[in-house]
Write an enzyme that holds these catalytic residues in place. Structure first.
Site, mmCIF file in Angstrom:
data_model
loop_
_atom_site.group_PDB
_atom_site.id
_atom_site.type_symbol
_atom_site.label_atom_id
_atom_site.label_comp_id
_atom_site.label_asym_id
_atom_site.label_seq_id
_atom_site.Cartn_x
_atom_site.Cartn_y
_atom_site.Cartn_z
ATOM 1 C CE LYS A 1 77.817 57.850 13.995
ATOM 2 N NZ LYS A 1 78.587 58.347 15.139
ATOM 3 C CB VAL A 2 77.793 55.089 7.367
ATOM 4 C CG1 VAL A 2 78.690 53.879 7.202
ATOM 5 C CG2 VAL A 2 76.326 54.671 7.519
ATOM 6 C CB SER A 3 77.098 60.130 6.378
ATOM 7 O OG SER A 3 78.351 60.644 6.726
ATOM 8 C CG HIS B 1 82.626 65.163 14.765
ATOM 9 N ND1 HIS B 1 81.477 64.429 14.874
ATOM 10 C CD2 HIS B 1 83.363 64.550 13.813
ATOM 11 C CE1 HIS B 1 81.521 63.412 14.029
ATOM 12 N NE2 HIS B 1 82.649 63.466 13.371
ATOM 13 C CB THR C 1 74.401 63.636 7.381
ATOM 14 O OG1 THR C 1 74.431 62.214 7.391
ATOM 15 C CG2 THR C 1 72.969 64.108 7.548
#
Length: 283
Positions: A56-58, A154, A110
């Site tokens: 899971k990445v930007s 978040h 991001t």
């Protein structure tokens, strides 16, 4: 015996909710996985170094990693009304940030890319120092005066008032108002070397894991709360409700348009390398 795939994602509620079923070997026919939890700045670095099979990445890091990794069409975080926020101790204007210090969760995030696109038109002369901090340390740093502003992601959207902070600007509102597209935040990528058939299997596993989580939210709750860093359960539920949506099950036309739009605009500003015409294709 099938080799176990190495996957890394954050301990945030949306990721643990999405991957609960797969991580616990309850998705029929899914390849087994070994999970590592890591903050987004760490997983972005892992991707740039070619570590792990699935990450899971930007979305912002994609231009640097898409030669080795393929973007999977599901499992990530896009949406509306869920963008990063710029927080300060008191009210003010964007111009007040000129020359000031701002904390961000990652320079390849991001969130930071959206901030830079916003700041290019809103902050004359730009900010001063950019300080990278783990996302859970940013609000305390703003509150305690260690930095002038913080870019948060978040669950901070739901909790920043608890720190006595003010929302100076919403990067998502700016993005949506100027593009009409959803906000691309986090992507799921997998090694291209796994092959097209295995990449399709991974996408199917993720989609099934998402649907299982939606069908029985209670099943994932202990896993979600165990990794939620003492988060209030109600906030965890809000977090999941905001970041796990139809784009998590499938990016679709709007999702891909949002990703291309973000990276094309960023490349035009010289913030990221330009994408090739087939860069987002999984094959």
């Amino acid at each position: 015996m099938t080799d176990r795939l190495k996957i890394a994602y954050s301990p945030c509620p949306n990721d643990t909710f999405v991957f609960h079923a797969w991580a616990h070997d309850t998705v029929p026919g899914a390849p087994p996985i070994d999970v590592t939890f890591a903050d987004i700045d760490v997983t972005n670095g892992m991707a740039e170094r070619g570590e792990f099979d699935v990450l899971k990445v930007s979305y912002a890091v994609l231009p640097w990693v898409l030669e080795e990794y393929a973007l999977l069409p599901c499992g990530g975080a896009l949406g509306r009304g869920c963008g990063p926020l710029v927080l300060t101790r008191g009210e003010g204007s964007a111009a007040d940030l000129a020359g000031k210090t701002i904390a961000v969760p990652s320079e390849r995030s991001t969130a930071y890319l959206l901030f830079r696109l916003w700041a290019a038109t809103e902050i004359p002369g730009g900010v001063g120092e950019v300080k990278v901090l783990p996302f859970d340390e940013i609000m305390p740093a703003v509150r305690d005066g260690e930095v002038d502003a913080g870019l948060v992601i978040h669950e901070a959207r739901f909790t920043f008032q608890n720190y006595g902070l003010h929302c100076l600007a919403d990067m998502g509102e700016h993005w949506e108002s100027t593009t009409g597209l959803p906000i691309p935040l986090g992507a799921i990528i997998a090694k291209r070397s796994l092959g097209a058939e295995r990449l399709r299997e991974l996408s199917d596993a993720i989609r099934t894991s998402v649907r299982m989580a939606w069908d029985d939210p209670a099943a994932s709750r202990p896993y979600v709360l165990a990794h939620a860093q003492e988060m209030n359960p109600a906030v965890a539920d809000q977090h999941i409700g905001l970041y796990v949506n139809e784009f998590t099950a499938d990016l679709g036309e709007d999702g891909y348009a949002a990703v291309r739009g973000l990276l094309t605009r960023a490349a035009a500003e010289g913030l990221v390398p330009p994408l090739g015409p087939d860069a987002l294709n999984p094959g």
